[in-house]
Write a protein that holds these residues in place. Structure first.
Motif, PDB file in Angstrom:
ATOM      1  N   ALA A  89       0.830  -1.205   0.000  1.00 27.68           N
ATOM      2  CA  ALA A  89       0.000   0.000   0.000  1.00 27.68           C
ATOM      3  C   ALA A  89       0.866   1.257   0.000  1.00 27.68           C
ATOM      4  N   LEU A  90       1.956   1.255   0.761  1.00 22.06           N
ATOM      5  CA  LEU A  90       2.857   2.402   0.786  1.00 22.06           C
ATOM      6  C   LEU A  90       3.544   2.579  -0.570  1.00 22.06           C
ATOM      7  N   ALA A  91       3.969   1.471  -1.180  1.00 27.86           N
ATOM      8  CA  ALA A  91       4.596   1.553  -2.509  1.00 27.86           C
ATOM      9  C   ALA A  91       3.611   2.122  -3.526  1.00 27.86           C
ATOM     10  N   ASP A  92       2.345   1.727  -3.435  1.00 27.85           N
ATOM     11  CA  ASP A  92       1.302   2.254  -4.322  1.00 27.85           C
ATOM     12  C   ASP A  92       1.129   3.753  -4.094  1.00 27.85           C
ATOM     13  N   HIS A  93       1.138   4.159  -2.859  1.00 32.52           N
ATOM     14  CA  HIS A  93       0.957   5.574  -2.517  1.00 32.52           C
ATOM     15  C   HIS A  93       2.130   6.418  -3.030  1.00 32.52           C
ATOM     16  N   ILE A  94       3.337   5.923  -2.852  1.00 35.52           N
ATOM     17  CA  ILE A  94       4.523   6.642  -3.334  1.00 35.52           C
ATOM     18  C   ILE A  94       4.488   6.764  -4.849  1.00 35.52           C
ATOM     19  N   MET A  95       4.104   5.681  -5.523  1.00 36.35           N
ATOM     20  CA  MET A  95       4.005   5.717  -6.982  1.00 36.35           C
ATOM     21  C   MET A  95       2.922   6.704  -7.428  1.00 36.35           C
ATOM     22  N   ALA A  96       1.818   6.764  -6.691  1.00 35.42           N
ATOM     23  CA  ALA A  96       0.746   7.707  -7.033  1.00 35.42           C
ATOM     24  C   ALA A  96       1.232   9.153  -6.931  1.00 35.42           C
ATOM     25  N   ILE A  97       2.042   9.438  -5.933  1.00 35.00           N
ATOM     26  CA  ILE A  97       2.607  10.784  -5.794  1.00 35.00           C
ATOM     27  C   ILE A  97       3.535  11.082  -6.970  1.00 35.00           C
ATOM     28  N   ALA A  98       4.354  10.097  -7.354  1.00 33.81           N
ATOM     29  CA  ALA A  98       5.252  10.278  -8.503  1.00 33.81           C
ATOM     30  C   ALA A  98       4.452  10.475  -9.789  1.00 33.81           C
TER      31      ALA A  98
END
Length: 102
Positions: free
Chosen positions: A44-53
């Protein structure tokens, strides 16, 4: 503080505030990937970081439609091909790096 550190800090703070990073309905996951996103904090954190990118790349992109189409292609052909946590974390990290060059 580096840009990457600021992104991670923002993600951690949003998780601590109770904001779900997954843009799916975790009360009814529709696929194995959805289930992994909802049940694993690291994914979930990796998804969130990718969404910000992705959001940052979208603002920088001259051809926004091409970026959105590329993101959808990535989701269907790369992300959705994963069936475990290590695969998802790896593809999210790779995609985040790709988005930083858009």
């Amino acid at each position: 503080m580096s840009a990457w550190s600021r992104i991670v800090l923002a993600c951690v703070l949003s998780l601590a505030a109770g904001q779900s990073p997954a843009a799916i309905d975790c009360s009814r996951p529709k696929s194995g990937v959805d289930w992994l996103l909802c049940s694993n904090d690291k994914v979930a954190l990796a998804d969130h970081i990718m969404a910000i990118a992705f959001r940052a790349a979208f603002y920088r992109a001259e051809d926004k439609e091409a970026l959105v189409e590329d993101q959808e292609r990535w989701r269907r052909t790369v992300r959705d091909a994963c069936n475990d946590v290590p695969c998802l974390i790896r593809v999210y990290q790779d995609r985040t790096s790709e988005l930083e060059t858009w």
